[in-house]
Structures are given as structure tokens and as C-alpha cells.
Design an enzyme around this catalytic site. Structure first.
Site: not given
Length: 854
Positions: A184-185, A187-190, A281, A334
Site C-alpha cells: 500500500c505504497a 503517497p510514496g515517501s516510504k 503499511d 499510523c
């Protein structure tokens, strides 16, 4: 790699930033009684207080400090891109310029808090700042720091990311040869962080052997994900658009041996999409982000976590089934809710038996303050506390499932509709406990405690290190997952039509799968896919509509049984770790050996397309490829064949050619063999772009090298490349276009004039002569009378600032910094032939405009 921006990305879905709910606009008239003055969000919720006090996520003594921190805005955090060629410069500027300046002002004024590195993040690459908008407007140093952040973020040298969000990738222990799945990527920060780790740990190799596959369910969020990761400029990324719980396994069922034991020194291509690391995530209620999104206060209720619990389990189980034996998966949310955290992890461990273990990582990142996971908690539903599933059955809470509780016990004895009373008469269970019976005190009920090592999970709470809240669990797959046993025999009573269909499909799938031998690769695996596909099509729709708890349980059983048994059946004897793809001719030969039925099915699958997504095709136009190789003198050692892809079926109208790493190439090969099961929204690094201007069409090579792909191909270019002095390089960045006769170095100007018409590469001449991936280089267009820069204005600005900063720190340089900053009057206003430099810029702008319009 990284840090070079030059791509055009769609912004229509994320053009507008998130509303700043901490400071909403005031009403037009505060004197109007019907239109009162704006009031800030109420940062309190009685249900929230009651829920988490009862769950005891912090001690009673800490509760006030915990709540006080939750009501404060979250400090901003950002991370330096470790793969950027200016990483050291940026880190030095933060430590020696901004941090020291703000420390001095904090001592004088007392109201400023200096920026500081996060102590637990390796190599001082992550930083935190805590300033209000009012302070930014009033303080000159802060305003300069803010502009610095905006520029470096847009370029890709810095990524803004919440501090606790940086933690999960650090516990994955990613290495440069790993295949990593981010389920579950968006918005892409990880995802960006994972790519950084892979490239940084590769330590200067051409391209890492590993790759990241980033997936998200929502198409619009996929666009945001693509935008974020474009700044990384990587050839080791695939972005897909699938439901996480139904992510395709991409099992190839070709008989590779063909009766021969010889390998002919060819590496075997991958036959199944499995991953060394998986980041899960999952979607959650998000109450750990209250400091960043205070509007959650008014929306929060205790049932938010209950509704996501089953989905979170399904996604996590799918991630584990795609994980290689010996691999590691990180499950994170989170949220602070144990129903979304420890309850999910406990259910995963129960389903997987001893094949998955919870890893103790308490010795890793010692400066990160974390707390152990909970071993006991309660479930709250419709205002009632439920310490165990037994109480949920008594009160007929159909939306509550056993896995939400610490023990996970089903208490099947309470599900019997025919129970006997004390006098031996048969009575209905509903007559024994009425729905109106309420539980007066939760202290009167027996509280469950999990016997699993959930204390190995990690909870990050806000008041420990001034962050948001987060939950992390690290899982290690020690063996293949077991087939989920059929529990339908434990269900009593008459099933609904939907439940009967579930059972029938489940039995059919189990019988068909169990009746096949794993050794019969073609027939068995194909049958498994057919059965699993048929069952999933019928089951997935009903799973969404199921309101009955019995139906939801059976949905879970069937989904997991089909997906895991079908996946694990291929892995008993084999654990592929990757390899080079086979040639097209060998693939065609293998396809002919397949059964006619299988061949027809595969052909049908390949012909079908994902709606709204451009196809991914290997670019094989030898005429264009050879013209590119010849024009730029690309060395034969550069891996070209099979590494170029395009998104346009018509080879005559291809505008962009993308480059993919070997790992991505292997996955694409596999995806073609299994009928394009992956819905790919983005893949590869833009390497070449067709030059569509009038002058460009007359050039010997119609494709120019893109800014993103230049660092990868730069070490292999032998033609159309020049080395410029710092003065001439800086002039190019300042004026965008310069005539050959106007360069400071006349010899350089003559060499530029001798280049062929078309794209060329200008490298900053430093102490070392040979160009490599870390050299500072830009793409230019060699016209008939001038050299024009082909990078964005923002890239030019950033490069100029970096070069100026470097030159100021060089004490032994041959040129003084001031000699580079100002041209003599004649050169500043016109060239040697009296032509104004503004006229030079016109030519450059024409070329840039035609590129931007593609």
C-alpha cells in the site's frame, strides 16, 4: 543517482495541497451573530479519552502529557536523499549554516527552536524543524531555510516525510539485491526511502540488482506515488494498481527443462513473483496522525478500527504469501488502536502457525524510543465493552469477529442454536441471552490475555520524542505457509444461500488443488489458477456485501485458503531467486509445447488490456536503437538489449523510450508469460525523448538523452560529449544559450562547433577527467551556431547554487569564486560578434518549448 529532476508529471489529481486545518480562513464578518468568528478545531473527544484510557496504551501518570502533546501541531521532518550527488553538500549546509544560525538566534530571541537531526536516523540524513508560519514570515533566516527546502524538495535532493513514517523501512533490513514489495505504497515517501536504501547500499555499482514494486489500490493515489518517485530517477521501480489483498502472484507454468538437464550457461528466468522484503503499511483509522490532521478529533469513534480489522488481516496474509522463505515483512499502521495493531499481528501468527515468527528488534535503532506491544485489550462496539468474543456472541454483535480479541477463541459452544436447559429441554440460544441484556461493568467480565510474544511489537507514542504515533511489527517467514484448514464443520445451523456458495466453492477449490501433484507443473498449476480465479471472482463481490459475521468469517477462510494454497503449491521444491530472462525464440518454443487449451487462454489474456492504462512493450526497433548507439558512441558494455521499453504500440510514433534494470526486465518478462496479470501504471527511467522541433528532425539522431537518464548512461558515452571549465559551465546555466565564439575557453567553443547537430552532453571539468554517474553533467543541444541548455530553469538554479557553494569552500582552486560570479562587461552584454545574449536565449527557449509540448 537521484536528485536530478527533469520529468513532466501529471498534477491534476494532486495540484491542490491538503487544507491547513490548523488555520482556516476567518469569516467575513465576526460581528454577525449568525456568522460568528472562526474557532479552532476542538482537540478533544470524550469517546477518544474513554477508549484509550481503558486500553491503557500509556500509564495513568502519563495521560496528561500524552494528551497535551497530541493537541500540539506536528513538527516538520524531512530526509536528505542519500543517493543525490549533492548529499554531502546539503548535509553540511544544514549543520554549518542553518542550524548554527538558528541556534544563535534562539539564544538571542528565545522564541526560536533550531533545526536538528533526528538522533535515531542513520548518518544524520533525517532532520526536524518546528516553526510556525508567523515565524517563517518574520525571520529572514527561516524564510531562507524555507525557500531552500522548497527548491531541494522539488529537485529531489530532499523528501518531506513525517518522522515516524521513516521508521518501518529501516527495520526491513533491505539490501541492494532484494526484491521489495510495498503493498500500500501511496503517497510514496516510504517507496522513495526504500529506493534510497537499495541504491545507497549498492555503493556505486551501475544499477542495483534489486528492485521495488510499489502498489496502490487507488488510481489517483498512484499518480501521486509516481510523482513522488519520479524525483528519484530510478530504473529499478515498477508501480502497479491492484487491491493489496488480491495482488497477483504471477506464477509462470512453463516446463523449462524440456527433457534436458543442460543449462547452456544461461541463467534461468524467474518463474514466480516472490519478494525478499514486504512492507505492509496498511489502511487504518489514522488516529496516530491527530497532530498533523486535527480534523480527525471530531470524526473519531471507537468503531473505526473494527471496520478495518479484517481487511488488514487479508492484506498482511497476502503479503506473507508473496514473501520468500527467509524473508522479512514489516506490518505497520499510523493508528493507536490495538484492534488494528496487536490483534492483526496475533491473528497472523495464529493462521501461520510456526511458519512465521515475530522478530525482536529491540537492539536495532537504540536511540529510537519505542514501547512494547500490548498483550491484553478489549473491543468496544456500539458503546459496550467486550473483553472476549464470548461476550460478543451473548450480545449478538455480528460485526465482531474472534480475531479482534487477544486469545482469538471462537467459543463455538455458544454458536449452537440447540442448547439444553438445566431440566434437559432443548432451547434456542437466543432464549438464553437476550439482546437487551447489557453488561453493567467491564470489571465483572473475564479479561483475555494473549499468550503470543506481542511485546516484540513496537509502539511509538507522541510525547516520547515529539512525533506522531505509530505501530510496527517485524515478521520473519521461516517456512512455507500452511494451508488454512477447513472450519466449515464447526459451523452449526442452516447456512444462507451465500454461505452455501462459499462452502461449495471452497470445497471445490480444496479438492481440485489437493488432487493435483506439485510435480506436474503445466497441468497442475494451470488448474490451480483456473480454480482460484473462478472462486475469487465469485467470492470477492460477496465479501464486500457480507454484513453477517458468519459470512465474513467464511470469506476470510476461502480467500486465504485459495490464495495461499495456490501460491505455496508451487514452492515445495523450488524457491527461485531471480535470473536472466530467456530469449524470445526460446519462449516461443516453450509456448508451442504447452497444451492447445493453455495456449489459447494465454493468447486471449495477452490480447486483453487494462482499461485506461497504456501497454508496456519492449522496444525492439533496431534501426532507431542502432542510430542512438552510433550517434552517442555508446559503449558495447552498456546493457541495451531487452532493457528498453515504451508505452506506445506504434514504433513509428514513439516519443519516449524508458530504460529498465535487469531485475525489472525479469519481472516484465514474467508478466508477459503469465498474460500480463500486473496492471502497470509506471515503469522504468525515461532515457530518450524524440526531438520534434524543426531543427531536431534534421539531426542525424532524432532522440535526445533525457535529464533523468543521463546519470545512468553517462559513463558509456564516447561521442557528443565535452568537458567544460567551471566558468563556461556556469555561463551555460546562467544564460541558457551561448554562441560558440563567446565561450571563455576558445578551445571548448571550437570543439562544440565540431560536434554533430543534435543533443550533446556537457560535463563539468573537475580534477578527474573520466565521466561517471556522480559527475555533474547537463544535456545540451548543439545548433548551427550555438550551444543551448536542455534542462529546466529550476535545475539550472539549483546547480548554480550548488556550484557557487562548492567554489566558496575551495581554497586551493585555480579560479577565485568572484571570477566566476561576474562576467566582464563586454561578455555580459553581448558576444564577441556583438550579438546580444538574449538572442541566444531565444533559440534555447524554442527547443525547450517544443520539448515541453510533447
Amino acid at each position: 543517482m537521484g536528485g536530478r529532476r527533469g520529468s513532466r508529471t501529471q498534477r491534476k489529481h494532486f495540484k491542490q495541497s491538503r487544507e491547513n486545518v490548523w488555520k482556516r480562513p476567518k469569516t467575513e464578518s465576526s460581528s454577525d451573530p449568525n456568522n460568528p468568528a472562526w474557532q479552532p478545531f476542538a482537540t478533544q473527544n470524550p469517546s477518544f479519552d474513554e477508549y484509550y484510557k481503558e486500553q491503557r496504551i500509556v500509564s495513568p501518570e502519563e495521560w496528561d502529557a500524552f494528551m497535551e502533546m497530541l493537541r500540539k501541531p506536528l513538527p516538520a521532518a524531512f530526509r536528505i536523499n542519500a543517493t543525490s550527488q549533492f548529499c554531502e553538500d546539503i548535509r553540511s549546509q544544514l549543520a554549518n549554516d542553518f542550524m548554527k544560525s538558528l541556534q544563535a538566534e534562539a539564544i538571542e530571541g528565545g522564541d526560536l527552536e533550531p533545526i536538528k537531526p533526528l538522533p535515531w536516523y542513520p548518518d544524520n540524513l533525517a532532520w526536524q524543524s518546528n516553526f510556525s508560519r508567523m515565524q517563517l514570515r518574520k525571520n529572514q533566516t527561516l524564510e531562507r531555510f524555507h525557500e531552500f527546502l522548497k527548491l531541494e524538495t522539488e529537485i529531489g535532493n530532499i523528501s518531506r516525510q513525517e518522522a515516524v513514517s521513516m521508521v518501518p523501512p529501516l527495520f526491513l533490513d533491505v539490501r541492494p539485491d532484494h526484491f521489495v514489495l510495498d503493498v500500500c505504497a501511496a503517497p510514496g515517501s516510504k517507496t522513495f526511502q526504500l529506493l534510497e536504501i537499495i541504491y545507497h547500499s549498492a555503493k556505486g555499482r551501475f544499477l542495483p540488482d534489486g528492485m521495488v514494486l510499489a502498489n496502490d489500490l487507488d488510481v489517483q493515489r498512484c499518480n501521486l506515488l509516481i510523482h513522488q518517485t519520479k524525483r528519484m530517477c530510478t530504473a529499478n521501480l515498477i508501480v502497479t494498481n491492484h487491491e493489496g489483498q488480491h495482488f497477483p502472484g504471477c506464477r509462470s507454468h512453463k516446463n523449462i527443462s524440456n527433457g534436458s538437464e543442460t543449462t547452456n550457461n544461461l541463467e534461468q528466468s524467474i518463474t514466480q513473483l516472490l519478494f525478499d522484503r514486504v512492507l505492509c503499511d496498511v489502511p487504518c483509522s489514522g488516529d496516530g496522525t491527530l497532530r498533523k490532521a486535527p480534523d480527525i478529533w471530531r470524526k473519531w469513534n471507537g468503531g473505526m478500527g473494527n471496520g478495518l480489522h479484517c481487511l488488514q488481516i487479508h492484506i498482511a496474509m497476502r503479503g506473507l504469501s508473496l514473501l520468500k522463505v527467509g524473508g522479512r515483512m514489516v506490518y505497520s499502521t499510523c493508528s493507536m488502536n490495538p484492534v488494528e495493531n496487536e490483534a492483526v499481528v496475533a491473528e497472523i501468527l495464529r493462521r501461520c502457525g510456526g511458519s512465521v515468527e515475530l522478530v525482536d528488534v529491540s537492539n536495532e535503532l537504540p536511540q529510537l524510543i519505542r514501547r512494547p506491544g500490548l498483550t491484553k485489550w478489549k473491543v468496544r462496539d456500539k458503546g459496550v465493552w467486550l473483553p472476549s468474543y464470548k461476550d460478543a456472541r451473548k450480545l449478538q454483535r455480528n460485526g465482531i469477529v474472534p480475531s479482534m480479541f487477544p486469545s482469538g477463541k471462537n467459543y463455538a459452544d455458544l454458536t449452537n442454536n440447540n442448547q439444553k436447559s438445566e431440566n434437559g429441554e432443548s432451547v434456542n440460544a437466543e432464549d438464553v441471552v437476550q439482546p437487551d441484556d447489557t453488561i453493567s461493568s467491564i470489571d465483572d467480565l473475564e479479561e483475555e490475555v494473549s499468550d503470543l510474544p506481542l511485546q516484540r511489537c513496537m509502539r511509538i507514542v507522541p510525547h516520547d520524542q515529539n512525533t506522531g504515533a505509530f505501530f510496527i511489527a517485524v515478521l520473519h517467514k521461516v517456512s512455507h505457509l500452511p494451508a488454512i484448514p477447513d472450519k466449515s464443520s464447526t459451523s452449526q445451523g442452516k447456512l444462507s444461500t451465500r454461505s452455501e456458495l462459499y462452502e461449495n466453492l471452497s470445497d471445490q477449490a480444496t479438492e481440485e488443488i489437493n488432487g493435483l501433484e506439485v510435480s506436474s507443473v503445466d497441468g497442475a498449476d494451470e488448474k490451480i489458477l483456473e480454480v482460484a480465479s473462478k472462486a475469487e471472482e465469485n467470492i470477492s463481490e460477496m465479501a464486500l456485501e457480507a454484513a453477517d459475521e458468519k459470512i465474513s468469517e467464511e470469506t476470510s477462510e476461502v480467500d486465504e485458503k485459495i490464495s495461499e494454497v495456490a501460491l505455496e503449491a508451487d514452492l515445495v521444491d523450488d524457491e527461485p531467486a531471480g535470473g536472466a530472462p530467456e530469449s524470445n525464440s526460446s519462449e516461443a518454443a516453450d509456448k508451442k509445447t504447452d497444451s492447445a487449451k493453455t495456449g489459447e487462454k494465454r493468447k486471449l489474456q495477452i490480447q486483453s488490456k487494462w482499461k485506461g492504462v497504456d501497454p508496456v512493450l519492449f522496444f525492439q526497433d533496431e534501426t532507431i536503437i542502432n542510430s542512438i548507439k552510433t550517434f552517442y558512441g555508446i559503449d558495447e558494455s552498456f546493457p541495451f538489449t531487452g532493457h528498453l521499453v515504451t508505452r506506445n504500440k506504434d514504433a513509428n510514433h514513439v516519443k519516449r523510450i524508458y530504460y529498465v534494470s535487469k531485475s525489472v526486465k525479469d519481472v516484465l518478462d514474467l508478466n508477459f508469460r503469465v498474460g500480463q496479470q500486473l496492471k502497470i501504471t509506471s515503469v522504468g527511467l525515461k532515457m530518450f525523448e524524440r526531438q520534434s522541433s524543426r531543427e531536431g528532425s534534421s539531426a542525424p539522431c532524432s532522440f535526445r538523452i533525457s535529464s533523468e537518464g543521463l546519470p545512468v548512461i553517462l559513463p558509456y558515452i564516447t561521442k557528443q560529449i565535452l568537458y567544460a571549465s567551471p566558468a563556461d559551465f556556469k555561463h551555460l546555466l546562467q544564460y541558457k544559450s551561448i554562441k560558440f565564439a563567446d565561450f571563455v575557453d576558445a578551445d571548448f567553443g571550437q570543439k562544440a562547433a565540431d560536434l554533430m547537430l543534435g543533443c550533446c552532453v556537457i560535463v563539468l571539468r573537475e580534477d578527474h577527467i573520466q565521466a561517471d554517474a556522480l559527475a555533474i553533467a547537463i544535456g545540451c543541444w548543439k545548433g548551427r551556431s550555438s550551444l543551448s541548455v536542455m534542462v529546466t530553469a529550476m535545475d539550472c538554479q539549483e546547480l548554480l547554487e550548488r556550484l557557487s557553494a562548492r567554489m566558496e569552500t575551495e581554497k586551493n582552486g585555480t579560479l577565485a569564486p568572484e571570477s566566476l560570479g561576474v562576467l566582464d562587461k563586454k561578455q555580459d552584454m553581448s558576444g564577441e560578434n556583438g550579438t546580444p545574449l538574449e538572442d541566444h536565449n531565444v533559440e534555447a527557449m524554442k527547443i525547450q518549448d517544443t520539448n515541453a509540448s510533447e
